[in-house]
Design an enzyme around this catalytic site. Sequence first.
Site, PDB file in Angstrom:
ATOM      1  N   ASN A  10       0.874  -1.174   0.000  1.00 11.68           N
ATOM      2  CA  ASN A  10       0.000   0.000   0.000  1.00 11.68           C
ATOM      3  C   ASN A  10       0.911   1.225   0.000  1.00 11.68           C
ATOM      4  O   ASN A  10       1.384   1.665   1.039  1.00 11.68           O
ATOM      5  CB  ASN A  10      -0.896  -0.067   1.252  1.00 11.68           C
ATOM      6  CG  ASN A  10      -1.799   1.147   1.419  1.00 11.68           C
ATOM      7  OD1 ASN A  10      -1.673   2.138   0.711  1.00 11.68           O
ATOM      8  ND2 ASN A  10      -2.700   1.064   2.380  1.00 11.68           N
ATOM      9  N   ARG A  97      -2.349  -2.057  -3.647  1.00 11.20           N
ATOM     10  CA  ARG A  97      -3.412  -1.061  -3.578  1.00 11.20           C
ATOM     11  C   ARG A  97      -3.160  -0.054  -4.688  1.00 11.20           C
ATOM     12  O   ARG A  97      -2.059   0.503  -4.786  1.00 11.20           O
ATOM     13  CB  ARG A  97      -3.390  -0.335  -2.234  1.00 11.20           C
ATOM     14  CG  ARG A  97      -4.437   0.780  -2.172  1.00 11.20           C
ATOM     15  CD  ARG A  97      -4.257   1.678  -0.964  1.00 11.20           C
ATOM     16  NE  ARG A  97      -5.301   2.690  -0.894  1.00 11.20           N
ATOM     17  CZ  ARG A  97      -5.172   3.857  -0.268  1.00 11.20           C
ATOM     18  NH1 ARG A  97      -4.045   4.160   0.349  1.00 11.20           N
ATOM     19  NH2 ARG A  97      -6.161   4.719  -0.247  1.00 11.20           N
ATOM     20  N   HIS A 186     -10.900   5.032  -1.126  1.00  9.32           N
ATOM     21  CA  HIS A 186     -10.923   4.242   0.121  1.00  9.32           C
ATOM     22  C   HIS A 186     -11.917   3.090   0.021  1.00  9.32           C
ATOM     23  O   HIS A 186     -12.462   2.628   1.026  1.00  9.32           O
ATOM     24  CB  HIS A 186     -11.318   5.100   1.344  1.00  9.32           C
ATOM     25  CG  HIS A 186     -10.358   6.184   1.692  1.00  9.32           C
ATOM     26  ND1 HIS A 186     -10.776   7.475   1.973  1.00  9.32           N
ATOM     27  CD2 HIS A 186      -9.011   6.199   1.809  1.00  9.32           C
ATOM     28  CE1 HIS A 186      -9.727   8.226   2.252  1.00  9.32           C
ATOM     29  NE2 HIS A 186      -8.642   7.483   2.153  1.00  9.32           N
ATOM     30  N   ARG A 247      -5.899  18.228   3.166  1.00  5.13           N
ATOM     31  CA  ARG A 247      -6.748  18.578   2.013  1.00  5.13           C
ATOM     32  C   ARG A 247      -8.002  19.314   2.462  1.00  5.13           C
ATOM     33  O   ARG A 247      -8.573  18.988   3.497  1.00  5.13           O
ATOM     34  CB  ARG A 247      -7.152  17.312   1.247  1.00  5.13           C
ATOM     35  CG  ARG A 247      -5.991  16.596   0.611  1.00  5.13           C
ATOM     36  CD  ARG A 247      -6.385  15.244   0.018  1.00  5.13           C
ATOM     37  NE  ARG A 247      -5.518  14.198   0.526  1.00  5.13           N
ATOM     38  CZ  ARG A 247      -5.776  12.903   0.471  1.00  5.13           C
ATOM     39  NH1 ARG A 247      -6.890  12.471  -0.084  1.00  5.13           N
ATOM     40  NH2 ARG A 247      -4.931  12.031   0.972  1.00  5.13           N
ATOM     41  N   GLU A 390      -7.517  -2.546   5.349  1.00  2.00           N
ATOM     42  CA  GLU A 390      -7.413  -2.496   3.893  1.00  2.00           C
ATOM     43  C   GLU A 390      -6.500  -3.607   3.378  1.00  2.00           C
ATOM     44  O   GLU A 390      -6.768  -4.215   2.353  1.00  2.00           O
ATOM     45  CB  GLU A 390      -6.856  -1.128   3.451  1.00  2.00           C
ATOM     46  CG  GLU A 390      -7.852   0.013   3.630  1.00  2.00           C
ATOM     47  CD  GLU A 390      -7.199   1.397   3.543  1.00  2.00           C
ATOM     48  OE1 GLU A 390      -6.480   1.779   4.494  1.00  2.00           O
ATOM     49  OE2 GLU A 390      -7.398   2.086   2.537  1.00  2.00           O
TER      50      GLU A 390
END
Length: 409
Positions: A10, A97, A186, A247, A390
């Site tokens: 990832n 990922r 996500h 962000r 994940e």
Amino acid sequence: MTATRVLVLNSGSSSLKYQLLDMADRSRLAVGLVERIGEESGRIRHTLVHGPQGRERARETTGPVPDHRAALEAVAGELARDGMGLDSPELAAVGHRVVHGGKRFTEPTLIDTAVVDEIERLSPVAPLHNPANLIGIRTAQKLRPDLPHVAVFDTAFHSTIPEAAARYAIDVETADRHRVRRYGFHGTSHAYVSRAAAKLVGKDPSEAHVIVLHLGNGASASAVRGGRCVETSMGLTPLEGLVMGTRSGDLDPAVVFHLMRVGGMSADEIDDLLNKRSGLVGLCGDNDMREIRRRVDAGDEAAALAFDIYVHRLRKYIGAYYAVLGRVDVVAFTAGVGENSAPVRAAALAGLEGLGLAVDERLNAAPGDGPRVVSPPHMPVAVAVVPTDEELEIAAETYELVAGVRQRL
Ligand SMILES: Nc1ncnc2c1ncn2[C@@H]1O[C@H](COP(=O)(O)OP(=O)(O)O)[C@@H](O)[C@H]1O
Ligand SMILES: CC(=O)OP(=O)(O)O
Ligand SMILES: [Mg+2]
């Protein structure tokens, strides 16, 4: 011997998370994180899960890690030291990922040169992520060209979002020509957490209505109806939606023209501003929720305002997704902030008893590291903390593709 191990990579903008799993029993063999890639001094934290005497054993190494290629080579070295190097015959596949898969990739995909080209073509709409994902893919392929490498896309779970939610209200021809629409990110986390949250409250995921709040450094919300995603907060890129670590999330698009025309900024400067110097860090100088709460408790006004803005946006999305779903069985908080910050969960739901939503003060504040319900038992909507995984989801999807064995929970 059947190869049943999957290495999951990832790659983030300045970090590389990895896990080695044995999919015969979904057990974790090693986990690790390379941080501060490209900075003066990097750090590798490697944990061997089943060390001597079955105990975890962690090692930390510091030193410069110039780029993602060096990071992956260092990871290969760490795994080799534990006798689980990339040359191991027990390795069945590498799962990568990949953040942006556009419209084309809605399933885990075996990586070939055409897939690599398409991931590269999508880099401008995931500039912090896709280029790093690609370096991980290319380096890992060089180390084990004989293995299947599988891309698992953040966008895939959101491909079921109806057109009414996926399209921006702009000229259709222009939008289609430039593939401008909402993709969402996500996705592996939203998929995994929505299923786990439904099960936690005794519902079949195929019947549950779930709101997932993935609050990490990047943050996004999703509305999931019967196991299918129907709405999510990130859009063409991972910039839209919630307030994040660095962000901005939502803003009037005219802010961009204003900063260009009146502020004299270039497109690249504004891109940098909104992606890297906004959100919590832009509002108060810190992007770590632990530090922000410490400052709030010490009476710091900038930190308090940043916290309020973060929570206000989150509440708006909870209300909006409640309306999208019509009824909600469970609201699930996940990722670094969602799993660990009781004040964020409490503030986001304060005063929403009229919607059937509340947290129990004691349950919410109690430490714990597994999935748990934090709402009072009599409330109609459950509120849950569900740690995301994940890497496990990516490993399961990868193994399913290469071995044909379903391993998703
Ligand atoms: N104990 C904690 N309390 C509050 N916030 C935390 C805690 N631990 C981590 N966080 C928050 O989680 C963030 C990282 O979340 P994570 O899901 O690991 O993000 P990413 O995968 O995007 O790097 C940190 O920036 C910090 O704000
Ligand atoms: C898509 C995205 O924002 O990912 P991350 O949270 O890992 O930065
Ligand atoms: Mg993350």
